[in-house]
Design an enzyme around this catalytic site. Structure first.
Site, PDB file in Angstrom:
ATOM      1  N   ARG A 186      55.389  34.882  41.684  1.00 24.24           N
ATOM      2  CA  ARG A 186      54.133  34.138  41.735  1.00 24.24           C
ATOM      3  C   ARG A 186      53.892  33.388  40.415  1.00 24.24           C
ATOM      4  O   ARG A 186      53.408  32.263  40.408  1.00 24.24           O
ATOM      5  CB  ARG A 186      52.957  35.089  41.981  1.00 24.24           C
ATOM      6  CG  ARG A 186      53.055  36.001  43.186  1.00 24.24           C
ATOM      7  CD  ARG A 186      52.819  35.295  44.502  1.00 24.24           C
ATOM      8  NE  ARG A 186      53.985  34.613  45.009  1.00 24.24           N
ATOM      9  CZ  ARG A 186      55.057  35.241  45.531  1.00 24.24           C
ATOM     10  NH1 ARG A 186      55.125  36.533  45.589  1.00 24.24           N
ATOM     11  NH2 ARG A 186      56.064  34.528  46.005  1.00 24.24           N
ATOM     12  N   ASP A 209      45.265  33.148  39.527  1.00 22.83           N
ATOM     13  CA  ASP A 209      45.904  31.984  38.917  1.00 22.83           C
ATOM     14  C   ASP A 209      45.034  31.430  37.790  1.00 22.83           C
ATOM     15  O   ASP A 209      43.905  31.868  37.579  1.00 22.83           O
ATOM     16  CB  ASP A 209      46.198  30.907  39.969  1.00 22.83           C
ATOM     17  CG  ASP A 209      44.931  30.361  40.624  1.00 22.83           C
ATOM     18  OD1 ASP A 209      44.093  29.771  39.897  1.00 22.83           O
ATOM     19  OD2 ASP A 209      44.759  30.509  41.855  1.00 22.83           O
ATOM     20  N   HIS A 236      39.867  40.000  39.765  1.00 20.71           N
ATOM     21  CA  HIS A 236      41.081  40.786  39.998  1.00 20.71           C
ATOM     22  C   HIS A 236      42.134  40.575  38.913  1.00 20.71           C
ATOM     23  O   HIS A 236      43.315  40.856  39.130  1.00 20.71           O
ATOM     24  CB  HIS A 236      41.663  40.457  41.377  1.00 20.71           C
ATOM     25  CG  HIS A 236      40.746  40.842  42.494  1.00 20.71           C
ATOM     26  ND1 HIS A 236      40.783  40.250  43.744  1.00 20.71           N
ATOM     27  CD2 HIS A 236      39.746  41.768  42.554  1.00 20.71           C
ATOM     28  CE1 HIS A 236      39.852  40.782  44.511  1.00 20.71           C
ATOM     29  NE2 HIS A 236      39.210  41.700  43.816  1.00 20.71           N
ATOM     30  N   CYS A 240      55.691  47.426  24.319  1.00 25.13           N
ATOM     31  CA  CYS A 240      54.521  47.308  23.454  1.00 25.13           C
ATOM     32  C   CYS A 240      54.907  47.698  22.028  1.00 25.13           C
ATOM     33  O   CYS A 240      55.439  48.804  21.803  1.00 25.13           O
ATOM     34  CB  CYS A 240      53.414  48.223  23.973  1.00 25.13           C
ATOM     35  SG  CYS A 240      51.971  48.309  22.894  1.00 25.13           S
ATOM     36  N   GLY A 268      36.701  29.828  50.454  1.00 29.78           N
ATOM     37  CA  GLY A 268      38.089  30.198  50.676  1.00 29.78           C
ATOM     38  C   GLY A 268      38.433  31.666  50.619  1.00 29.78           C
ATOM     39  O   GLY A 268      39.405  32.057  49.975  1.00 29.78           O
ATOM     40  N   ASN A 323      31.042  36.701  59.683  1.00 31.17           N
ATOM     41  CA  ASN A 323      30.214  36.065  60.697  1.00 31.17           C
ATOM     42  C   ASN A 323      29.605  34.821  60.067  1.00 31.17           C
ATOM     43  O   ASN A 323      28.636  34.914  59.308  1.00 31.17           O
ATOM     44  CB  ASN A 323      29.128  37.028  61.175  1.00 31.17           C
ATOM     45  CG  ASN A 323      28.191  36.390  62.189  1.00 31.17           C
ATOM     46  OD1 ASN A 323      28.403  35.247  62.611  1.00 31.17           O
ATOM     47  ND2 ASN A 323      27.156  37.106  62.576  1.00 31.17           N
TER      48      ASN A 323
END
Length: 269
Positions: A62, A97, A112, A152, A193, A224
Site C-alpha cells: 500500500r 494515506d 486509524h 529501533c 465515502g 440508512n
C-alpha cells in the site's frame, strides 16, 4: 483540541471513498485491497503477533502504491474550506494515506494512524516516517533508507506500521466523540465515502442536532441514508462542489445569525 461553542463548525468525517478517485482502492468488496478476505483477519492484532510478515507486506504494498497517486478534487475542497474558515472546519478521517497533507491540509485527524509512519515495538513513542518505501522485504529499489527490518536505535526492537489494527484501541476516537458531542444546531456534519462498517455513522447522524450530509458512491447495508438530510450518491470528487457550497452557505448563515444575536457589550465572538 479547542472546539468553538459559538462559531458554526463543519465537521467532516471521511473514509476510503474520499481517496478512491485518486486511484487508491477501497478496502472491502470484490475490487477492494482485501480481495475478498476478512479485513479483521488480515489487519488484526492477532496477525501482528503471530504472522507479522502478513501485515508488513500488505502495508509495504500500500505504501509503495501511495507514491503513484495524487490528491483529488475532494481533498482540495476540504483544504479550501479549511483555508477559508480555519479551525471551524474539522476533518477526521479513517484513511491512512497522506493525500490530505499533500493537498496542503496539515490538521487532519487520522483516526486509524498513518501508513508512512513506523512505530517502535519497544517504545511506541518512537516513530519514523519512511515515506513510500518498504520495511519488511521485497524489491530492493523500494527499501527503506535504513534497510529492510531496521531496528529501533533506542530499544533494539523491530518497528511495526503506525496504523490501528483490528482489536486495538484507536486513541483518536476520543477526539472524534468529543467533536461529535460538541455539535450544535448551527453546525454541519458531513460524512464522505464510508460504508459504516467500522464507525456507526447512522447513530452519528441520528444524534446530531444539526443538518447532516452523506456522500457515498454506493448504498451500504450498514447505513440508512434516510437518516441524513442530504444524500449525494456520487463519487467524492463529483460531490465536492456541492459539499463546498453547502458548507459555505451554512457557515455564512451561522455568522449572520451570531451577528444578529450578539448583545451590546458582549464583544465579538
Amino acid at each position: 483540541m479547542i472546539v468553538s461553542n459559538t462559531k458554526p463548525k463543519a465537521v467532516i468525517l471521511s473514509g476510503a471513498g474520499l481517496s478512491a478517485d485518486s486511484g487508491i482502492k477501497t478496502y472491502r468488496g470484490e475490487d477492494g485491497v482485501y480481495q475478498g478476505m476478512l479485513a479483521e483477519e488480515v489487519m488484526s492484532h492477532r496477525t501482528m503477533m503471530r504472522s507479522p510478515e502478513v501485515i508488513h507486506r500488505f502495508c509495504d504494498d500500500r505504501r509503495v502504491e501511495l507514491a503513484k497517486v495524487t490528491p483529488n478534487a475532494a481533498h482540495h475542497m476540504i483544504k479550501r474550506l479549511a483555508e477559508r474558515y480555519g479551525n471551524q472546519v474539522i476533518h477526521l478521517t479513517q484513511n491512512i494515506d497522506d493525500l490530505m497533507e499533500r493537498a496542503g491540509h496539515e490538521t487532519t485527524f487520522h483516526l486509524h494512524g498513518e501508513l508512512r509512519v513506523m512505530r517502535s515495538l519497544g517504545n511506541p513513542d518512537i516513530e519514523v516516517d519512511i515515506g513510500f518505501t518498504r520495511y519488511w522485504d521485497g524489491d530492493p529499489q523500494f527499501m527503506a533508507e535504513s534497510g529492510f527490518q531496521f531496528r529501533c536505535p533506542q530499544t533494539g526492537k523491530l518497528f511495526r506500521p503506525g496504523v490501528v489494527l483490528f482489536h486495538e484501541q484507536a486513541p483518536l476516537y476520543a477526539t472524534l466523540y468529543q467533536v461529535l458531542r460538541s455539535l450544535k444546531q448551527h453546525d454541519t456534519l458531513i460524512i464522505i465515502g464510508t460504508q459504516g462498517v467500522v464507525l456507526d455513522v447512522d447513530r452519528f447522524a441520528r444524534q446530531a442536532p444539526c443538518p447532516t450530509v452523506l456522500n457515498n458512491l454506493h448504498d451500504s447495508f450498514d447505513i440508512n441514508h434516510n437518516m441524513f438530510d442530504t444524500y449525494l450518491k456520487m463519487r467524492a470528487s463529483e460531490a465536492a462542489p456541492q459539499i463546498e457550497e453547502i458548507v459555505i452557505e451554512r457557515m455564512e448563515a451561522g455568522r449572520r445569525l451570531a451577528s444578529v444575536h450578539r448583545q451590546p457589550g458582549q464583544g465579538r465572538a
